[in-house]
Design an enzyme around this catalytic site. Structure first.
Site, PDB file in Angstrom:
ATOM      1  CG  ASN A  76      30.387  45.730  39.872  1.00  0.00           C
ATOM      2  OD1 ASN A  76      29.895  44.664  39.612  1.00  0.00           O
ATOM      3  ND2 ASN A  76      31.022  46.436  40.643  1.00  0.00           N
TER       4      ASN A  76
ATOM      5  N   GLY B  69      41.164  46.634  44.972  1.00  0.00           N
ATOM      6  CA  GLY B  69      40.004  46.181  43.829  1.00  0.00           C
ATOM      7  C   GLY B  69      40.309  46.870  42.494  1.00  0.00           C
ATOM      8  CB  THR B  70      38.353  49.756  40.967  1.00  0.00           C
ATOM      9  OG1 THR B  70      37.045  49.013  41.543  1.00  0.00           O
ATOM     10  CG2 THR B  70      38.293  50.449  39.764  1.00  0.00           C
TER      11      THR B  70
ATOM     12  N   GLY C  44      38.545  52.048  46.686  1.00  0.00           N
ATOM     13  CA  GLY C  44      39.508  53.080  46.180  1.00  0.00           C
ATOM     14  C   GLY C  44      41.031  53.079  46.297  1.00  0.00           C
TER      15      GLY C  44
ATOM     16  CG  ASN D  22      29.330  40.221  48.932  1.00  0.00           C
ATOM     17  OD1 ASN D  22      28.895  41.044  49.585  1.00  0.00           O
ATOM     18  ND2 ASN D  22      29.197  39.890  47.592  1.00  0.00           N
TER      19      ASN D  22
ATOM     20  CB  CYS E  48      26.531  41.761  46.348  1.00  0.00           C
ATOM     21  SG  CYS E  48      26.513  42.327  44.796  1.00  0.00           S
TER      22      CYS E  48
ATOM     23  CE  LYS F 198      35.897  33.189  39.567  1.00  0.00           C
ATOM     24  NZ  LYS F 198      36.215  33.047  38.319  1.00  0.00           N
TER      25      LYS F 198
END
Ligand SMILES: Cc1cc2nc3c(=O)[nH]c(=O)nc-3n(C[C@H](O)[C@H](O)[C@H](O)COP(=O)(O)O)c2cc1C
Length: 300
Positions: A68, A263-264, A242, A125, A128, A44
């Site tokens: 999210n 990820g998800t 995805g 990152n 975001c 993370k």
């Protein structure tokens, strides 16, 4: 047949890693997943100081995925280095640390600090959508993206992956900007900005009003962007967005990704990364591929 991939000089045993923010630092998932079987674990996001994240509610389910707005809650680099890196080092996998910040200086501080740590790659990152300062501000402006890449590269001892936002008109412009700034790798996509309204509460489902959309519904957008970036730059690409099966991962590789992040999908099937590693291997056997590199970007 060899599943190993070489990403900017770092040899992963296979092309599968975890998408930042969906796998903690591996500890919650180590009951379900043999971390030794992953090419890499991507942690993370971590900042120079602890961040509390956004007010709740911060997640919502939507058709084909989730939204999210966690706001990059994290314990800060000190605790991260003391607790998370030693945990991951027990496993035979590469460690990619995802870095977030509110200013160029914040990012550079974390990157400099990680230079002394036993980690393999850094993922920056700049994409975001859920933090007001920094993050996306760098990820939507090519000049700012190039400048932060240059700044981070001055301090980095490990190869630098720049993580791109899909919330732009032309993703290739952003990829070229980070390539010009000296990035070693690009990763994409981060989440797409969305909104959900709770009609009974008559307000936003997420306190932040908007949230980042991820999951199967974004996959075709991610494949298109990976393909476009593969035509535009020479950098290796880590493709995500995805991916929920080996077929999705293979699609991404054929479009131009040298490796993939999941990820998800981890949230509804914690063992999905293992199934993807096995599925890629079976596909390679069935199709007669000797190495993953032979598959990368063959669909033109
Ligand atoms: C709950 C959640 C937290 C996330 N946190 C981060 C983060 O800290 N840093 C980052 O670069 N991306 C973060 N992301 C984005 C993912 O790493 C990934 O780019 C995106 O979700 C698309 O992949 P997916 O559809 O497989 O989830 C987060 C995504 C989710 C769903």
């Amino acid at each position: 047949m060899n599943m190993a991939v070489n990403i900017a000089g770092v040899e992963w045993k296979n092309p599968v890693t975890t998408a930042s923010g969906t796998f903690g630092s591996g500890e919650e998932f180590s009951e379900f997943v043999d971390l030794n079987r992953l090419g890499a674990v991507t942690t993370k996001g971590v900042a120079n100081v602890p961040w509390p994240g956004n007010p709740t509610p911060r997640v919502a389910e939507v058709y084909g995925g989730m939204m999210n707005a966690i706001g990059l809650q994290n314990p800060g680099i000190d605790l991260f280095c003391k607790r998370d890196i030693p945990f991951l080092r027990k496993y035979d996998t590469k460690i990619i640390v995802n870095v977030c910040g509110k200013s160029e200086q914040d990012y550079c501080e974390v990157v400099e600090r990680l230079g002394d740590e036993d980690v393999d790659m850094l993922e920056i990152n700049i994409s975001c959508p859920n933090v007001k300062e920094g993050g996306i501000a760098f990820g939507q402006n090519p000049k700012a993206a190039e400048s932060i890449t240059k700044a981070v590269k001055k301090y980095a001892k490990q190869p630098v992956i720049m993580k791109l936002s899909p919330n732009v008109t032309d993703i290739t412009e952003m990829a070229r900007a980070v390539e010009a700034g000296g990035a070693d790798v690009v990763s994409l996509i981060n989440t797409l900005t969305g909104m959900k309204i709770d009609i009974n509460r008559k307000t936003f489902a997420i306190a932040n009003k908007t949230g980042g959309m991820s999951g199967p519904a974004v996959h075709p957008i991610a494949v298109r962007m990976v393909y476009q970036v593969a035509q535009a730059v020479k950098l290796p690409i880590i493709g995500m967005g995805g991916i929920a099966s080996a077929e999705d991962a293979i699609e991404m590789i054929l479009a131009g990704a040298s490796a993939v992040s999941v990820g998800t999908a981890n949230f509804h099937n914690p063992a999905v990364t293992m199934e993807i590693v096995d599925g890629i291997e079976k596909y390679m056997q069935a199709q007669g591929f000797d190495s993953v590199a032979d598959m990368v970007g063959i669909v033109k």
